[in-house]
Design a protein around this motif. Structure first.
Motif, PDB file in Angstrom:
ATOM      1  N   ALA A   1       4.860   7.107   2.395  1.00 30.69           N
ATOM      2  CA  ALA A   1       4.908   5.973   3.323  1.00 30.69           C
ATOM      3  C   ALA A   1       4.256   4.750   2.693  1.00 30.69           C
ATOM      4  O   ALA A   1       3.485   4.848   1.752  1.00 30.69           O
ATOM      5  CB  ALA A   1       4.225   6.328   4.635  1.00 30.69           C
ATOM      6  N   GLY A   2       4.563   3.594   3.220  1.00 31.04           N
ATOM      7  CA  GLY A   2       4.002   2.345   2.710  1.00 31.04           C
ATOM      8  C   GLY A   2       3.435   1.498   3.816  1.00 31.04           C
ATOM      9  O   GLY A   2       3.832   1.598   4.977  1.00 31.04           O
TER      10      GLY A   2
ATOM     11  N   MET B   1       0.835  -1.192   0.000  1.00 31.08           N
ATOM     12  CA  MET B   1       0.000   0.000   0.000  1.00 31.08           C
ATOM     13  C   MET B   1       0.860   1.229   0.000  1.00 31.08           C
ATOM     14  O   MET B   1       1.866   1.275   0.667  1.00 31.08           O
ATOM     15  CB  MET B   1      -0.888   0.009   1.243  1.00 31.08           C
ATOM     16  N   LEU B   2       0.433   2.240  -0.755  1.00 30.32           N
ATOM     17  CA  LEU B   2       1.169   3.463  -0.709  1.00 30.32           C
ATOM     18  C   LEU B   2       0.522   4.464   0.203  1.00 30.32           C
ATOM     19  O   LEU B   2      -0.631   4.379   0.510  1.00 30.32           O
ATOM     20  CB  LEU B   2       1.296   4.103  -2.090  1.00 30.32           C
TER      21      LEU B   2
ATOM     22  N   ALA C   1      -1.112  11.479   5.622  1.00 29.54           N
ATOM     23  CA  ALA C   1      -0.573  10.495   4.701  1.00 29.54           C
ATOM     24  C   ALA C   1      -1.724   9.718   4.065  1.00 29.54           C
ATOM     25  O   ALA C   1      -2.565   9.178   4.759  1.00 29.54           O
ATOM     26  CB  ALA C   1       0.367   9.543   5.432  1.00 29.54           C
ATOM     27  N   VAL C   2      -1.755   9.675   2.745  1.00 31.04           N
ATOM     28  CA  VAL C   2      -2.874   9.110   1.990  1.00 31.04           C
ATOM     29  C   VAL C   2      -2.430   7.804   1.346  1.00 31.04           C
ATOM     30  O   VAL C   2      -1.393   7.775   0.693  1.00 31.04           O
ATOM     31  CB  VAL C   2      -3.351  10.082   0.899  1.00 31.04           C
ATOM     32  N   GLY C   3      -3.201   6.748   1.501  1.00 32.72           N
ATOM     33  CA  GLY C   3      -2.758   5.472   0.991  1.00 32.72           C
ATOM     34  C   GLY C   3      -3.803   4.701   0.229  1.00 32.72           C
ATOM     35  O   GLY C   3      -4.965   5.079   0.159  1.00 32.72           O
TER      36      GLY C   3
ATOM     37  N   VAL D   1       5.078  -1.705  -4.100  1.00 30.49           N
ATOM     38  CA  VAL D   1       6.007  -0.578  -4.136  1.00 30.49           C
ATOM     39  C   VAL D   1       6.074   0.005  -5.537  1.00 30.49           C
ATOM     40  O   VAL D   1       6.042   1.226  -5.727  1.00 30.49           O
ATOM     41  CB  VAL D   1       7.409  -1.021  -3.661  1.00 30.49           C
ATOM     42  N   GLU D   2       6.161  -0.855  -6.540  1.00 31.23           N
ATOM     43  CA  GLU D   2       6.259  -0.380  -7.922  1.00 31.23           C
ATOM     44  C   GLU D   2       4.972   0.322  -8.362  1.00 31.23           C
ATOM     45  O   GLU D   2       5.023   1.297  -9.128  1.00 31.23           O
ATOM     46  CB  GLU D   2       6.550  -1.559  -8.853  1.00 31.23           C
ATOM     47  N   ARG D   3       3.834  -0.144  -7.918  1.00 27.90           N
ATOM     48  CA  ARG D   3       2.576   0.456  -8.354  1.00 27.90           C
ATOM     49  C   ARG D   3       2.347   1.845  -7.754  1.00 27.90           C
ATOM     50  O   ARG D   3       1.450   2.572  -8.202  1.00 27.90           O
ATOM     51  CB  ARG D   3       1.414  -0.484  -8.009  1.00 27.90           C
ATOM     52  N   MET D   4       3.123   2.191  -6.776  1.00 26.49           N
ATOM     53  CA  MET D   4       3.022   3.548  -6.245  1.00 26.49           C
ATOM     54  C   MET D   4       3.237   4.587  -7.339  1.00 26.49           C
ATOM     55  O   MET D   4       2.614   5.641  -7.336  1.00 26.49           O
ATOM     56  CB  MET D   4       4.048   3.754  -5.136  1.00 26.49           C
TER      57      MET D   4
END
Length: 334
Positions: free
Chosen positions: A76-77, A20-21, A47-49, A59-62
């Motif tokens: 943040a993740g 999750m981002l 922080a929006v996720g 991580v890559e899809r962020m």
């Protein structure tokens, strides 16, 4: 509250469920104003996720979501440890290394990790068995597993991780649920926190995150104490109890009670899971939830971004997606 079909165990992976981002931009208000305006806490960032994928691909899809949001900075993740075996709860999945590398790349990033309190956490374990497991934990029989996890997080260079421990504990399903023995459940939580805080170098924060509403037990009956909770979270979807957003706010153990309880106990709030559900593509819900978040400024929030809940990776909610994108775009207010 979360639909049973999303539960952590995966027939094809048995690895970490969530990647999750979280973005570091200040939320835009429904009027287009940032949070730095009159009546806001200057400098406050929410922080929006979004759930994007389990494990390292999240991580890559962020990058894709960042682009969709007009270049919003990702700060943040958030991921989950699977609750199938104690070794995984101790932090065995390789994807934890990927998230730790991502976190270490920038000093201002936040890493949030959901941690089960029991192995076989998604098995159909009876209340009688759960009560026995809770009592074993309260006696300290599982302390070593959580010390090992804390040591792993310190070794990986993420000693300041936010731990969402035993999430949705007020529900019916997870083996780490509270209802079979609330008093010993609270003792067990306290033992876990003490065990993890005993590890040299840790700076962990602990997030207590029930489902919205009464569910199987009032979440206040499971609250383990101010000294072992840093953040008061809540998982909340557009579904009953609470047919309208106003009802979701005012219902017993709903959004208003969460905010009031957190304020009374001196805690930050969070929304680890939220999104669309029973009412389908509901832009009014999306607008109202984002407005609520903008007003109350949680530490972080994360929409569940797959169908039927999501907005970026789910094409069945186009009207809600437009609301989400407009509110959270980095271009907002420029």
């Amino acid at each position: 509250m979360f639909p049973r079909g999303r539960r952590l165990a995966s027939a094809c992976t048995r690895t970490v469920l969530v990647g999750m981002l979280v973005t570091g931009c200040a939320l835009a208000s429904p009027t287009g104003e940032g949070l730095g305006g009159p009546g806001s806490n200057a400098g406050t960032e929410v922080a929006v996720g979004a759930y994007l994928h389990y494990g390292s691909p999240g991580v890559e899809r962020m990058r894709g979501l960042s682009h969709w949001l007009g270049g919003t900075e990702l700060r943040a993740g958030h991921t989950y440890l699977p609750g199938d075996t104690w070794s995984n709860i101790e932090g065995a999945p390789d994807s934890l290394r990927s998230w730790a590398r991502w976190r270490r790349a920038r000093a201002d990033r936040l890493f949030v990790l959901n941690v089960p309190m029991q192995e076989r956490n998604e098995a159909d374990v009876s209340d009688e068995q759960v009560a026995e497991l809770i009592r074993a934990g309260a006696r300290g029989e599982h302390d070593r597993h959580f010390r090992r996890l804390a040591k792993r997080l310190v070794t990986l260079g993420v000693p300041d991780t936010v731990i969402v421990l035993g999430w949705e504990m007020n529900g019916f399903n997870y083996t780490h649920r509270c209802r079979p023995d609330p008093e010993n459940w609270k003792r067990y939580w306290r033992r876990i926190v003490a065990a993890m805080r005993s590890v040299e170098g840790q700076r962990l924060r602990f997030d207590f995150a029930p489902n919205r509403g009464g569910d199987a037990i009032a979440w206040t009956a499971c609250y383990p104490g101010d000294d072992v909770v840093d953040v008061l979270g809540m998982d909340s979807y557009d579904q009953p109890p609470g047919h309208t957003f106003d009802e979701q706010v005012t219902q017993p153990y709903g959004l208003r009670q969460q905010v009031d309880f957190a304020r009374a106990h001196g805690k930050q709030i969070s929304y680890p899971e939220w999104g669309l559900f029973r009412n389908g593509d509901n832009p009014e819900y999306m607008r109202r939830m984002l407005r609520w978040i903008a007003e109350h400024k949680p530490l972080y929030h994360s929409i569940t971004d797959y169908c039927p809940h999501g907005v970026w990776q789910c094409d069945q909610n186009p009207r809600s997606a437009q609301v989400f994108r407009t509110f959270l775009s980095a271009r907002q207010g420029r």
